[in-house]
Write a protein that holds these residues in place. Structure first.
Motif, short mmCIF file in Angstrom:
data_model
loop_
_atom_site.label_atom_id
_atom_site.label_comp_id
_atom_site.label_asym_id
_atom_site.label_seq_id
_atom_site.Cartn_x
_atom_site.Cartn_y
_atom_site.Cartn_z
N LYS A 233 0.82 -1.21 0.00
CA LYS A 233 0.00 0.00 0.00
C LYS A 233 0.86 1.27 0.00
N ASN A 234 1.92 1.25 0.77
CA ASN A 234 2.64 2.50 0.98
C ASN A 234 3.87 2.69 0.11
N PHE A 235 4.35 1.58 -0.47
CA PHE A 235 5.59 1.71 -1.24
C PHE A 235 5.47 2.70 -2.39
N PRO A 236 4.37 2.64 -3.15
CA PRO A 236 4.28 3.57 -4.29
C PRO A 236 4.44 5.04 -3.88
N ARG A 237 3.95 5.36 -2.68
CA ARG A 237 4.07 6.74 -2.23
C ARG A 237 5.52 7.12 -2.01
N ALA A 238 6.27 6.19 -1.43
CA ALA A 238 7.69 6.45 -1.20
C ALA A 238 8.44 6.50 -2.53
N TRP A 239 8.04 5.61 -3.45
CA TRP A 239 8.71 5.52 -4.74
C TRP A 239 8.53 6.81 -5.55
N LYS A 240 7.39 7.47 -5.32
CA LYS A 240 7.10 8.71 -6.03
C LYS A 240 8.15 9.78 -5.74
N PHE A 241 8.71 9.76 -4.54
CA PHE A 241 9.75 10.73 -4.21
C PHE A 241 10.97 10.53 -5.09
N SER B 237 16.60 7.04 2.98
CA SER B 237 16.07 6.78 4.32
C SER B 237 14.56 6.57 4.29
N ARG B 238 13.92 7.01 3.20
CA ARG B 238 12.50 6.70 3.04
C ARG B 238 12.28 5.20 2.94
N PHE B 239 13.35 4.48 2.57
CA PHE B 239 13.19 3.04 2.33
C PHE B 239 13.70 2.20 3.50
N GLY B 240 14.19 2.88 4.53
CA GLY B 240 14.70 2.14 5.70
C GLY B 240 13.64 1.23 6.29
N ALA B 241 12.43 1.76 6.44
CA ALA B 241 11.36 0.94 7.03
C ALA B 241 11.05 -0.25 6.15
N TYR B 242 11.07 -0.04 4.81
CA TYR B 242 10.77 -1.16 3.92
C TYR B 242 11.86 -2.23 3.99
#
Ligand code: HEM
Lengths: 460, 285
Positions: A91-99, A164-169
């Motif tokens: 659900k949330n990855f696309p939002r991070a990927w948009k950055f 760092s947006r991807f640290g949680a992933y």
């Protein structure tokens, strides 16, 4: 949209995506895990019945409390946990990927107005010139800087720490990887053990769960086993086995294994776990015929009758490595020619002269003894273990990235108004805002210097 | 042993530092707070020296079998105390909230004094299973993590004491009295979060190094024994704390309670498993 929101599948999806579910499961896992630390796991039925009674034992079995970490409900909880993790990431990855894919190169009026970290200048300098110096500054401080011109206004954009947006992933992925590694290990691996007597070899090991033999597909020989004690102590300092792996009679590997230093061959690892006496020690004994002073040497085993001259014989009844403080001692008796059992007596290895004083027909001395020992090995095949280590590494790396770094972005907008150039600079960080506010204050001084290059700027 | 003497001095220093912090709470005299901090710093330096000396003594006593002082319960409790003061002094450098000392030094004092009073300080040779570098990494990461959780617990207690009164407070202007003197609740809440954010990766590393060690020594990285399971329980609690935080729902009181519960679970994992659960049945024998 509202219509869609209410459909059942959407509600199910939202349920599996929700962070509330995550927290609930984490707390549930924490609380239920306690059960298995209070009730002993995988003990024999009699133990439970003695401690908790028959009725409770039946309940425990029904609820699978006696092996709870493999119970359907605990595994189910872990499964739900993974589903939650996967759904949330989808659900949330696309939002991070948009950055990454489409960074906001042009600051919106809202951002320019409302950012907590902002600076504004008015100067007489031409905006292109100022933009040039500003780009140099941003390049130095933030990295790659993009300049966009829209409606006569110049927009600058730079960012750093987007990873760092991807640290949680990464962290979340690492949990799935570790679980996958554990499952692979459980399905295609085994835990087993084997005892090898010094000088002998084995082809099979015994599975820890079912005691069933498992063929290794090669041979392991133990050439020697030794224990080293701390000085003046019976505390083992180290124990080790010299192992040889053989295939088709060829010696493939030699290794001395010890605790914390196992041998791995073809994915199967042998750990030094225990040791013990394999029984049937051989005692080297010197016998003196007291009347003549004649001496003889014998190799004797415990319980074996050894012939002496003139129809006598002797036998070793017992042995200890440490008789009180006097070291190794054996107990033996002598049979007279008429077959009568003599009184047992003790001979200490350290005091070879003692037995002379007994004044029997023969006196005995223990020269040395050799007791074959077995080495006890844990055997494990775990094809998932490296996956688990990789996941662990990713978890540490990912959580450090997620917690201690942040995605920092900076925008600038230059416009010409009334013959002057108006410059607005705003910046934000997606984490640790107070820390970034301090950093931005420092950055502002550099900004001042850049703007003031020609004419002193007035702060807006 | 000389180091035993030094450790006694450390106990005295920490006791003095704690008293001074209490006096500071009562008097609000800045000289007292400076004195308290200096006493804590000298206690810390002394403790560092004592740990170093004990390390050296282990070589004198056991020859080449000497080892870092991180291998038995006594040594780990002392190291715990050292870690708490280390983390506290770092927080003091950053936040300059001296009153926190009064709530964190008791943890450090209690573990240092408890070790001196109740635990066996002998330097014994190690059984083979403990002769592993993984043990050192394991102890260092775990206890630094525990110390961060201790600090989080301390500031959470401060938070809980203060928030109750603050919400009832009717007057205008800042709150007076002792409670008004404590750091703002917003700051306490922030330190709680930050301490757990530091402690959590350390605990994660502690669990991983422990698993690595178990794998080298016994061939299983995880066997659901009570110690391992409790460390996982603690891990889940703090993971829940952090995620509850991301939603921004769980700040303040609930976060403070979760932090206190988390630390209670940490202490149970550390001591309770050995003392209480091993009494239930003979694990580890
Ligand atoms: C143990 C299993 C875990 C589960 C099931 C889980 C689940 C979740 C979920 C559902 C979210 C919300 C995602 C979002 O809104 O973007 C989340 C966010 C997050 N999780 Fe986890 N998590 C787990 C473990 C961890 C661990 C161990 C860490 C860190 C060490 C971690 C770090 C984060 C971070 C930093 C976020 C916030 C993401 C953001 O807002 O940028 N998670 N987690």
């Amino acid at each position: 949209m509202t219509e869609k929101k209410n459909s059942l599948s959407d509600r199910v999806w939202d349920f599996f995506c929700s962070l509330k579910l995550t927290i609930t499961i984490m707390l549930l896992l924490a609380v239920t895990s306690i059960i298995g630390t209070v009730i002993q796991q995988n003990a024999p039925a009699a133990d439970y019945i003695k401690e908790y009674g028959q009725a409770n034992y039946k309940l425990f079995v029904k609820l699978q409390f006696v092996d709870m970490y493999h119970s359907w409900w605990f595994i189910g909880l872990l499964g739900l946990f993974s589903i939650n993790l996967i759904c949330c990431s989808i659900k949330n990855f696309p939002r991070a990927w948009k950055f990454v894919k489409s960074p906001m190169l042009v600051a919106s009026p809202g951002i320019l107005k409302n950012s907590a970290n902002r600076a504004e200048y008015t100067t007489k300098e031409d905006k292109q010139q100022l933009a040039g110096r500003l780009t140099d500054l941003l390049k130095k401080e933030f990295g790659k800087t993009t300049v966009t011109e829209v409606d006569g206004k110049l927009y600058l954009f730079a960012q750093k720490g987007i990873y760092s947006r991807f640290g949680a992933y990464m962290t979340h992925l690492s949990i799935l990887i570790i679980m996958a590694g554990a499952i692979i290990g459980n399905l295609w691996g085994y835990k087993a053990y084997v005892n090898i007597v010094e000088g002998t070899s084995i082809k099979q090991v015994l599975s820890s769960s079912g005691q069933t033999p498992i063929n290794l597909g090669f041979t392991v020989r133990c050439d020697n086993f030794s224990v080293i004690y701390y000085p003046n102590s019976r505390r083992p300092k180290d124990y080790y086995s010299d192992l040889v792996v053989l295939e088709n009679g060829r010696e493939m590997v030699h290794k001395r294994i010890e605790v914390n230093d196992p041998l791995t061959y073809k994915g199967i690892t042998f750990y030094q776990a225990s040791y013990g006496s394999a029984g049937n020690a051989i005692f080297k004994i010197k016998v003196t015929e007291n009347a003549t002073g004649k001496t003889m040497n014998f190799n004797a085993r415990r319980g074996e009758h050894v012939k002496l001259p003139n129809g006598y014989s002797f036998s070793i009844n017992g042995f200890t490595e440490n008789d009180r403080q006097f070291g190794p001692a054996m107990q033996l008796h002598v049979n007279s020619p008429d077959g009568k059992h003599g009184r047992p007596f003790i001979v200490w290895q350290k005091y070879p002269q003692f037995d002379v004083k007994r004044a029997g027909t023969f006196s005995f001395a223990l020269i040395n003894y050799e007791e074959p020992q077995f080495t006890g090995l844990q055997v494990a095949k775990d094809p998932g273990v490296n996956i688990v280590w990789f996941g662990s590494f990713l978890m540490v790396f990912g959580s450090l990235t997620a917690f201690f770094f942040s995605h920092k972005r900076i925008w600038a907008c230059l416009e010409t108004a009334g013959g002057k150039t108006k410059l607005q600079v705003v910046a934000n960080a997606h984490r640790n805002q107070p820390g970034f506010a301090l950093a931005f204050d420092e950055f502002k001084q550099k900004l001042d210097a850049v703007v003031e290059n020609k004419s002193p700027a007035k702060k807006g | 042993m000389e180091s035993g003497l030094l450790f006694n001095l450390v106990t005295v220093a920490y006791f003095a530092a704690m008293l001074l912090f209490f006096i500071y709470l009562a008097t609000r005299n800045n000289t007292v707070s400076l004195l308290a901090t200096l006493t804590a710093v000298s206690g810390f330096l002394l403790q560092t020296a004592a740990l170093g000396l004990r390390w050296y003594e282990s070589y004198q006593l056991l020859g080449s079998d000497g080892r870092a002082p991180l291998t038995n319960l006594y040594e780990s409790v002392v190291f715990f105390s050292w870690s708490i003061v280390l983390i506290y002094l770092l927080v003091d450098l950053k936040y300059k909230q001296r009153t926190i000392g009064a709530f964190i030094m008791p943890f450090a004092l209690f573990s240092q004094a408890g070790a001196q009073m109740w635990l066996n300080a002998g330097i014994d040779p190690l059984v083979p299973a403990l002769q592993s570098n993984w043990l050192t990494y394991h102890v260092i990461t775990c206890f630094l993590g525990y110390a961060a959780f201790a600090l989080a617990c301390g500031v959470s207690i401060m938070y809980l004491i203060k928030i109750g009164k603050e919400e009832k407070y009717q007057g205008d202007g800042p709150m007076g009295g002792l409670l008004g003197f404590l750091p703002p609740t917003r700051v306490l809440d922030d330190i709680n979060y930050r301490a757990i954010m530091i402690g959590f990766p350390l605990l994660t590393l502690g669990i991983i190094t422990g698993a690595a060690w178990a794998n080298y020594a016994w061939g299983t990285y995880w066997s659901w024994d009570p110690k391992e399971t409790w460390s996982l329980i603690v891990w889940f609690l703090y993971a829940a704390f952090l995620h509850a935080r991301f939603t921004r729902g769980w700040v303040g009181r609930r976060a403070a309670w979760l932090s206190v519960i988390g630390f209670a679970a940490t202490i149970f994992c550390y001591l309770g498993v050995n003392l209480v659960l091993s009494g239930l049945h003979s694990y580890g024998s």
